[in-house]
Design a protein around this motif. Sequence first.
Motif, PDB file in Angstrom:
ATOM      1  N   LYS A 195     -11.565  13.369  14.752  1.00 17.22           N
ATOM      2  CA  LYS A 195     -10.200  13.817  14.489  1.00 17.22           C
ATOM      3  C   LYS A 195     -10.115  15.348  14.433  1.00 17.22           C
ATOM      4  N   TYR A 227      -1.256   4.216  16.281  1.00 15.03           N
ATOM      5  CA  TYR A 227      -1.024   3.884  14.876  1.00 15.03           C
ATOM      6  C   TYR A 227       0.283   3.114  14.695  1.00 15.03           C
ATOM      7  N   PHE A 245       0.822   0.139  13.926  1.00 15.42           N
ATOM      8  CA  PHE A 245       0.826  -0.733  12.743  1.00 15.42           C
ATOM      9  C   PHE A 245       1.107   0.043  11.450  1.00 15.42           C
ATOM     10  N   LEU A 246       1.143   1.377  11.526  1.00 18.63           N
ATOM     11  CA  LEU A 246       1.430   2.196  10.337  1.00 18.63           C
ATOM     12  C   LEU A 246       2.792   2.882  10.433  1.00 18.63           C
ATOM     13  N   PHE A 293       3.547   7.695   4.917  1.00 14.40           N
ATOM     14  CA  PHE A 293       2.640   8.772   5.332  1.00 14.40           C
ATOM     15  C   PHE A 293       2.522   8.897   6.848  1.00 14.40           C
ATOM     16  N   LYS A 301       2.756  12.347   8.287  1.00 12.86           N
ATOM     17  CA  LYS A 301       1.531  13.133   8.042  1.00 12.86           C
ATOM     18  C   LYS A 301       0.463  12.823   9.089  1.00 12.86           C
ATOM     19  N   ILE A 302       0.340  11.544   9.437  1.00  8.53           N
ATOM     20  CA  ILE A 302      -0.636  11.156  10.472  1.00  8.53           C
ATOM     21  C   ILE A 302      -0.252  11.809  11.799  1.00  8.53           C
ATOM     22  N   TYR A 327      -1.118  15.519  11.702  1.00  4.69           N
ATOM     23  CA  TYR A 327      -2.589  15.628  11.646  1.00  4.69           C
ATOM     24  C   TYR A 327      -3.205  15.406  13.032  1.00  4.69           C
ATOM     25  N   THR A 366     -12.212   4.092   4.629  1.00  2.00           N
ATOM     26  CA  THR A 366     -11.140   4.914   5.228  1.00  2.00           C
ATOM     27  C   THR A 366     -10.867   6.176   4.413  1.00  2.00           C
ATOM     28  N   ARG A 420     -17.754   9.744   6.469  1.00  2.00           N
ATOM     29  CA  ARG A 420     -16.616  10.196   5.645  1.00  2.00           C
ATOM     30  C   ARG A 420     -17.063  10.571   4.240  1.00  2.00           C
ATOM     31  N   ASP A 452      -6.312  12.777   3.836  1.00  2.00           N
ATOM     32  CA  ASP A 452      -5.588  13.600   4.818  1.00  2.00           C
ATOM     33  C   ASP A 452      -6.509  14.217   5.863  1.00  2.00           C
ATOM     34  N   ASN A 499      -9.826  12.529   7.293  1.00  3.00           N
ATOM     35  CA  ASN A 499     -10.916  11.540   7.150  1.00  3.00           C
ATOM     36  C   ASN A 499     -11.845  11.506   8.368  1.00  3.00           C
ATOM     37  N   HIS A 557     -12.215   8.122  13.483  1.00  3.30           N
ATOM     38  CA  HIS A 557     -11.625   6.778  13.629  1.00  3.30           C
ATOM     39  C   HIS A 557     -12.614   5.930  14.407  1.00  3.30           C
TER      40      HIS A 557
END
Length: 147
Positions: free
Chosen positions: A9, A49, A51-52, A57, A60-61, A64, A91, A102, A110, A112, A115
């Motif tokens: 990331k 993402y 599913f989020l 948040f 924010k993803i 990021y 996670t 991690r 924020d 991590n 993935h």
Amino acid sequence: METTLILLKPDTVERGLIGQVLTRLEQKWLKINGLKMMEMTPELVSEHYDFLADKPFFPKIMSYMTRTPIVAIAVSGANAIATVRMLTGATNPQEALPGSIRGDFGLTIDGNIIHASDSAETAEVELKRFFGGKDIYEYARGFDDVL
Ligand code: CMP
């Protein structure tokens, strides 16, 4: 033999940790079959993402994952999907054990670090999403037959 998808990331790229994370994969004897730096567009983040999307948040993803290029990696090996998830750790870096990627490199959710696909079905979809059937290379290593 399984192949899985890993994303390093933006925080990993910004902090100069690409090499250290790659080393962990290589020292586990996982095989790197594909490796590329790329930008995640907002469309790609929304798809990845999906599913989020309803989570508070999610914005924010989005910022990021789009602020700096990422590194997409295709990795293979025996039981590669679960093995990579084990190396990766929980996670939330606050809950990830020391010794995991991690746990050792992340401080908060924020940032991590990494993935990794969570199942064979997800890996297939995510490898297609990031590599589109291209730039994944098969090659033999001398010790592959013992893995
Ligand atoms: P990843 O393994 O890529 O899968 C889903 C991602 O959503 C996760 O890593 C984090 O980057 C992000 N995420 C999950 N929960 C939260 C949260 N509570 N706050 C911010 N980001 C989160």
